[in-house]
Structure formats: structure tokens, C-alpha cells
Design an enzyme around this catalytic site. Structure first.
Site, PDB file in Angstrom:
ATOM      1  N   HIS A 123       0.812  -1.208   0.000  1.00 32.00           N
ATOM      2  CA  HIS A 123       0.000   0.000   0.000  1.00 32.00           C
ATOM      3  C   HIS A 123       0.852   1.267   0.000  1.00 32.00           C
ATOM      4  O   HIS A 123       1.875   1.362   0.655  1.00 32.00           O
ATOM      5  CB  HIS A 123      -0.954   0.018   1.199  1.00 32.00           C
ATOM      6  CG  HIS A 123      -0.238   0.006   2.520  1.00 32.00           C
ATOM      7  ND1 HIS A 123       0.168   1.153   3.171  1.00 32.00           N
ATOM      8  CD2 HIS A 123       0.150  -1.028   3.298  1.00 32.00           C
ATOM      9  CE1 HIS A 123       0.762   0.846   4.297  1.00 32.00           C
ATOM     10  NE2 HIS A 123       0.770  -0.480   4.413  1.00 32.00           N
ATOM     11  N   HIS A 132      12.885  -0.530 -12.454  1.00 32.07           N
ATOM     12  CA  HIS A 132      12.693  -1.969 -12.646  1.00 32.07           C
ATOM     13  C   HIS A 132      12.647  -2.627 -11.272  1.00 32.07           C
ATOM     14  O   HIS A 132      13.620  -2.566 -10.516  1.00 32.07           O
ATOM     15  CB  HIS A 132      13.836  -2.547 -13.484  1.00 32.07           C
ATOM     16  CG  HIS A 132      13.689  -4.008 -13.787  1.00 32.07           C
ATOM     17  ND1 HIS A 132      14.544  -4.660 -14.635  1.00 32.07           N
ATOM     18  CD2 HIS A 132      12.795  -4.951 -13.384  1.00 32.07           C
ATOM     19  CE1 HIS A 132      14.188  -5.936 -14.733  1.00 32.07           C
ATOM     20  NE2 HIS A 132      13.132  -6.134 -13.970  1.00 32.07           N
TER      21      HIS A 132
END
Length: 197
Positions: A123, A132
Site C-alpha cells: 500500500h 525496474h
């Protein structure tokens, strides 16, 4: 759509595009001698018209260079159907989310990112452009990752950590403190071994 880059990562991206129902016209790869990859033609020059593209190259800096060079491309976002993505997540153009990924509530993913196989982003994480996140990396809640950073395979990052721009976090590292821009970090707990000024 076209895939810009026909190496190993490009093959994985093609299969995600197929799973998402896209028709792939061709790869674009100026440096590859092959004429076909996965039965798709490989173009060695960029088509002279506006095209829809996903940059299928793993190198973060190269993806940014291509975006800067080709201002007229329209960029596609690919979200694998076997990824679990909260309805409150924001994902920008040019990003690919691989199978098995989980992205939880109110996370934000920037442009031209790779969220690789089985990565977990919890979250309220913020992932800037050209990042990446490698396979099996796990980011706890509220983690910030700056532009161009590479989070290696199997990295674990505790909640609330801030990682700067253009960092490299080595495979298997455990990050328990903030990381400044340009740092290379390895180990458990993660230690900075190099800073690129």
C-alpha cells in the site's frame, strides 16, 4: 502495437501482450541480426509514421533514451491478467506488470517501469519513472523508489523507506534504511558499496 527491443526481455513482453489481447505488428531492434523473433518480424529501422509502442528493453537508462528520442510514439501499458492490482492503484503509460505481481491500495507506478514476475508492492508505495522491480522483490507499505532505480531479484524493503534515483539494489538485499541517489547497495542488512556522483 510494436515492441521496441527483441532480446530476452522482449520475448517475455510479447507473451504478456498476447495474453492482454494485443496484436503485435513487429519488433523494432536496430542491433539484432535476426529477421524474426517468436514468429514476429524484426524491423531494423523505426517506422516513419506514428506507432503504438511498448519498450521491451530491461535497461532503465536505455528505455529513457528511447523515450527522449521518439517523442511521437504512443505508449501502451501492459497489465498481465494474472497480476493482482488494487482498483485504487495508478499506473502510468509504458509500464509492464508481469504475471504473479501484487500491487496494493493507493500505490503509484510511474512511466516505463518494469514490475517483474511475482514482485509485491504494498500500500501507498510510490515508484517513479523508468524503475525496474525484479522478480520476487517485496516492498512493504509506503516505500518510495526514485527514477531509474533497479531493485534486484528477491530484494526486501521494509516499510517507509526512501530509495533515491538511479540506484542499484543488489539481489537478495534487505533494505532497512534510506538509500541516497546513485547508490549501489548489497547485503543483509543492505550496505552502500558505491555512490555514483
Amino acid at each position: 502495437m510494436y515492441l521496441y527491443g527483441a532480446s530476452g526481455h522482449g520475448k517475455v513482453v510479447a507473451e504478456v501482450a498476447e495474453e492482454c489481447g494485443y496484436h503485435i505488428e513487429a519488433y523494432i531492434d536496430e542491433y539484432l541480426s535476426e529477421e524474426k523473433v517468436l514468429n514476429y518480424p524484426v524491423l531494423h529501422t523505426v517506422p516513419p509514421h506514428d506507432i503504438e509502442v511498448l519498450i521491451s528493453i530491461g535497461n532503465n537508462r536505455v528505455r529513457k533514451e528511447i523515450v527522449n528520442q521518439h517523442q511521437l510514439f504512443s505508449y501502451i501499458t501492459l497489465l498481465h491478467p494474472k497480476a493482482i492490482i488494487s482498483k485504487s492503484v495508478k499506473i502510468e503509460e509504458g509500464t509492464i506488470v508481469m504475471p504473479g505481481v501484487t500491487i496494493n491500495a493507493v500505490a503509484e507506478i510511474g512511466k516505463h517501469c518494469i514490475i517483474n514476475t511475482n514482485a509485491s508492492i504494498d500500500h501507498e508505495c510510490i515508484i517513479e519513472d523508468f524503475v525496474h522491480i525484479s522478480p520476487n522483490a517485496a516492498l512493504a507499505g509506503g516505500v518510495y523508489v526514485g527514477e531509474g532505480t533497479h531493485i534486484g531479484i528477491g530484494v526486501n524493503i521494509i516499510q517507509g523507506i526512501k530509495i533515491g534515483k538511479w540506484c542499484t539494489i543488489g539481489a537478495g538485499s534487505v533494505i532497512i534504511s534510506d538509500v541516497p541517489d546513485g547508490s549501489t547497495v548489497v547485503g543483509n542488512p543492505g550496505k552502500i558499496i558505491k555512490v555514483k556522483v
